[in-house]
Design a protein around this motif. Structure first.
Motif, PDB file in Angstrom:
ATOM      1  N   LYS A 284      -3.258  -6.391   2.392  1.00  0.00           N
ATOM      2  CA  LYS A 284      -3.369  -6.269   1.171  1.00  0.00           C
ATOM      3  C   LYS A 284      -1.723  -5.567   0.754  1.00  0.00           C
ATOM      4  CE  LYS A 284      -7.760  -5.529  -0.844  1.00  0.00           C
ATOM      5  NZ  LYS A 284      -7.840  -5.081  -1.810  1.00  0.00           N
ATOM      6  N   GLU A 285      -0.837  -5.041   2.379  1.00  0.00           N
ATOM      7  CA  GLU A 285       0.459  -3.970   2.046  1.00  0.00           C
ATOM      8  C   GLU A 285       1.154  -5.278   2.667  1.00  0.00           C
ATOM      9  OE1 GLU A 285       2.311  -1.307   5.557  1.00  0.00           O
ATOM     10  OE2 GLU A 285       0.284  -0.657   4.288  1.00  0.00           O
ATOM     11  N   GLU A 286       0.882  -6.138   3.298  1.00  0.00           N
ATOM     12  CA  GLU A 286       1.612  -7.803   3.432  1.00  0.00           C
ATOM     13  C   GLU A 286       1.843  -7.792   2.454  1.00  0.00           C
ATOM     14  OE1 GLU A 286       0.579 -10.156   6.440  1.00  0.00           O
ATOM     15  OE2 GLU A 286       0.644  -8.169   8.193  1.00  0.00           O
ATOM     16  N   ASN A 287       0.808  -8.109   0.800  1.00  0.00           N
ATOM     17  CA  ASN A 287       0.928  -9.188   0.261  1.00  0.00           C
ATOM     18  C   ASN A 287       1.498  -8.047  -0.795  1.00  0.00           C
ATOM     19  OD1 ASN A 287       0.019 -11.330   1.347  1.00  0.00           O
ATOM     20  ND2 ASN A 287      -2.461 -10.119   0.652  1.00  0.00           N
ATOM     21  N   GLY A 288       2.140  -6.781  -1.083  1.00  0.00           N
ATOM     22  CA  GLY A 288       2.200  -5.842  -2.277  1.00  0.00           C
ATOM     23  C   GLY A 288       0.714  -5.370  -2.734  1.00  0.00           C
ATOM     24  N   ASP A 289       0.214  -5.216  -2.492  1.00  0.00           N
ATOM     25  CA  ASP A 289      -1.408  -4.504  -3.643  1.00  0.00           C
ATOM     26  C   ASP A 289      -1.522  -3.655  -2.943  1.00  0.00           C
ATOM     27  OD1 ASP A 289      -2.172  -8.043  -4.257  1.00  0.00           O
ATOM     28  OD2 ASP A 289      -0.590  -6.869  -5.643  1.00  0.00           O
ATOM     29  N   PHE A 290      -0.832  -2.883  -2.078  1.00  0.00           N
ATOM     30  CA  PHE A 290      -1.973  -1.439  -1.501  1.00  0.00           C
ATOM     31  C   PHE A 290      -1.717  -0.919  -2.293  1.00  0.00           C
ATOM     32  CE2 PHE A 290      -1.251   2.160   0.638  1.00  0.00           C
ATOM     33  CZ  PHE A 290      -1.853   2.005   1.807  1.00  0.00           C
ATOM     34  N   GLY A 291      -2.717   0.272  -2.034  1.00  0.00           N
ATOM     35  CA  GLY A 291      -3.557   1.247  -3.133  1.00  0.00           C
ATOM     36  C   GLY A 291      -4.890   2.158  -2.700  1.00  0.00           C
ATOM     37  N   PHE A 292      -5.134   2.942  -3.561  1.00  0.00           N
ATOM     38  CA  PHE A 292      -6.348   3.482  -2.613  1.00  0.00           C
ATOM     39  C   PHE A 292      -7.368   2.809  -3.187  1.00  0.00           C
ATOM     40  CE2 PHE A 292      -3.310   7.098  -3.769  1.00  0.00           C
ATOM     41  CZ  PHE A 292      -3.296   7.395  -2.201  1.00  0.00           C
ATOM     42  N   ILE A 293      -7.956   3.196  -2.680  1.00  0.00           N
ATOM     43  CA  ILE A 293     -10.074   2.442  -2.670  1.00  0.00           C
ATOM     44  C   ILE A 293     -10.589   3.415  -3.559  1.00  0.00           C
ATOM     45  CG2 ILE A 293     -11.965   1.883  -0.994  1.00  0.00           C
ATOM     46  CD1 ILE A 293     -10.651   1.234   1.110  1.00  0.00           C
ATOM     47  N   LEU A 294     -11.817   2.974  -4.384  1.00  0.00           N
ATOM     48  CA  LEU A 294     -12.862   4.194  -4.992  1.00  0.00           C
ATOM     49  C   LEU A 294     -12.809   4.784  -4.483  1.00  0.00           C
ATOM     50  CD1 LEU A 294     -13.595   4.377  -8.195  1.00  0.00           C
ATOM     51  CD2 LEU A 294     -15.350   2.496  -7.470  1.00  0.00           C
ATOM     52  N   TRP A 295     -13.339   4.237  -3.268  1.00  0.00           N
ATOM     53  CA  TRP A 295     -13.728   5.524  -2.297  1.00  0.00           C
ATOM     54  C   TRP A 295     -13.475   6.369  -2.076  1.00  0.00           C
ATOM     55  CZ3 TRP A 295     -19.234   5.637  -2.273  1.00  0.00           C
ATOM     56  CH2 TRP A 295     -20.142   4.906  -2.715  1.00  0.00           C
ATOM     57  N   GLU A 296     -11.938   6.351  -1.096  1.00  0.00           N
ATOM     58  CA  GLU A 296     -11.125   7.212  -1.191  1.00  0.00           C
ATOM     59  C   GLU A 296     -10.920   7.599  -2.235  1.00  0.00           C
ATOM     60  OE1 GLU A 296      -8.437   5.350   1.838  1.00  0.00           O
ATOM     61  OE2 GLU A 296      -7.561   5.006  -0.015  1.00  0.00           O
ATOM     62  N   ILE A 297     -10.380   7.581  -3.523  1.00  0.00           N
ATOM     63  CA  ILE A 297     -10.740   8.608  -4.871  1.00  0.00           C
ATOM     64  C   ILE A 297     -12.670   9.962  -4.861  1.00  0.00           C
ATOM     65  CG2 ILE A 297      -9.850   8.434  -7.409  1.00  0.00           C
ATOM     66  CD1 ILE A 297      -8.521   6.806  -6.780  1.00  0.00           C
ATOM     67  N   LEU A 298     -12.927   8.869  -5.074  1.00  0.00           N
ATOM     68  CA  LEU A 298     -14.258  10.377  -5.083  1.00  0.00           C
ATOM     69  C   LEU A 298     -14.372  11.081  -4.156  1.00  0.00           C
ATOM     70  CD1 LEU A 298     -16.692   7.000  -5.775  1.00  0.00           C
ATOM     71  CD2 LEU A 298     -15.741   8.373  -8.159  1.00  0.00           C
ATOM     72  N   ILE A 299     -14.479  10.908  -2.828  1.00  0.00           N
ATOM     73  CA  ILE A 299     -14.176  11.548  -2.234  1.00  0.00           C
ATOM     74  C   ILE A 299     -13.648  13.099  -2.231  1.00  0.00           C
ATOM     75  CG2 ILE A 299     -13.602  12.140   0.207  1.00  0.00           C
ATOM     76  CD1 ILE A 299     -14.474   9.401   1.419  1.00  0.00           C
ATOM     77  N   VAL A 300     -11.876  12.348  -2.291  1.00  0.00           N
ATOM     78  CA  VAL A 300     -11.445  13.806  -2.945  1.00  0.00           C
ATOM     79  C   VAL A 300     -11.720  14.709  -3.874  1.00  0.00           C
ATOM     80  CG1 VAL A 300      -9.171  14.008  -3.825  1.00  0.00           C
ATOM     81  CG2 VAL A 300      -8.991  12.407  -1.850  1.00  0.00           C
ATOM     82  N   VAL A 301     -11.691  13.429  -5.253  1.00  0.00           N
ATOM     83  CA  VAL A 301     -12.611  14.433  -6.223  1.00  0.00           C
ATOM     84  C   VAL A 301     -13.671  15.414  -6.378  1.00  0.00           C
ATOM     85  CG1 VAL A 301     -13.860  14.247  -8.566  1.00  0.00           C
ATOM     86  CG2 VAL A 301     -11.581  12.421  -8.308  1.00  0.00           C
ATOM     87  N   PHE A 302     -14.338  14.910  -5.100  1.00  0.00           N
ATOM     88  CA  PHE A 302     -15.453  15.571  -5.002  1.00  0.00           C
ATOM     89  C   PHE A 302     -15.306  16.467  -3.816  1.00  0.00           C
ATOM     90  CE2 PHE A 302     -19.309  16.968  -1.119  1.00  0.00           C
ATOM     91  CZ  PHE A 302     -20.379  16.656  -2.325  1.00  0.00           C
ATOM     92  N   LEU A 303     -14.332  16.602  -2.815  1.00  0.00           N
ATOM     93  CA  LEU A 303     -14.037  18.003  -2.375  1.00  0.00           C
ATOM     94  C   LEU A 303     -13.247  19.079  -3.362  1.00  0.00           C
ATOM     95  CD1 LEU A 303     -12.426  16.592   0.774  1.00  0.00           C
ATOM     96  CD2 LEU A 303     -14.274  17.817   0.349  1.00  0.00           C
TER      97      LEU A 303
END
Length: 124
Positions: free
Chosen positions: A15-34
């Motif tokens: 996705k980075e090569e296509n320019g659509d790089f971003g956070f995955i929902l699971w990564e955001i949920l883990i950060v909010v949980f911590l």
């Protein structure tokens, strides 16, 4: 014609090569949980600090009243009946040399509760 060879199987790298790089929902949920866990662990410490301040204020008020009670007893010869006798002269009291307190201290735990003076000058 240009041929791209993708070595990594990581979807984010593609996705980075296509320019659509971003956070995955699971990564955001883990950060909010911590963050929630950290706040849950830190919050009781702030509450206990407030309680410790109230305990110290109450102790200082009691010591101040008991000191004023002893000065009252030295001047008048008996212990006062209430804390208001330390601020205003009781009726018919000629030996009163007060005020022994500038104002009646407020109980930090319950504003409606007034400090009481015992028979031997201790604060209840």
């Amino acid at each position: 014609m240009v041929v791209k060879i993708i070595v990594s199987t990581d979807k984010r790298a593609v996705k980075e090569e296509n320019g659509d790089f971003g956070f995955i929902l699971w990564e955001i949920l883990i950060v909010v949980f911590l963050m929630g866990i950290i706040l849950t662990l830190a919050t009781p410490h702030f509450g206990s600090a407030t309680n410790q301040v109230w305990i110290r204020i109450d102790s200082a008020n009691r010591a101040r009243i008991e000191g004023a009670v002893q000065l009252y007893r030295i001047d008048v010869g008996v212990y006062p009946l209430s804390v208001t006798d330390l601020v205003r002269a009781p009726n018919g009291m000629s030996e009163w040399a007060g005020p022994y307190l500038d104002e009646i201290p407020i109980n930090p735990f319950d504003n409606a509760q007034v400090y009481q003076i015992g028979t031997m000058g201790q604060v209840k």
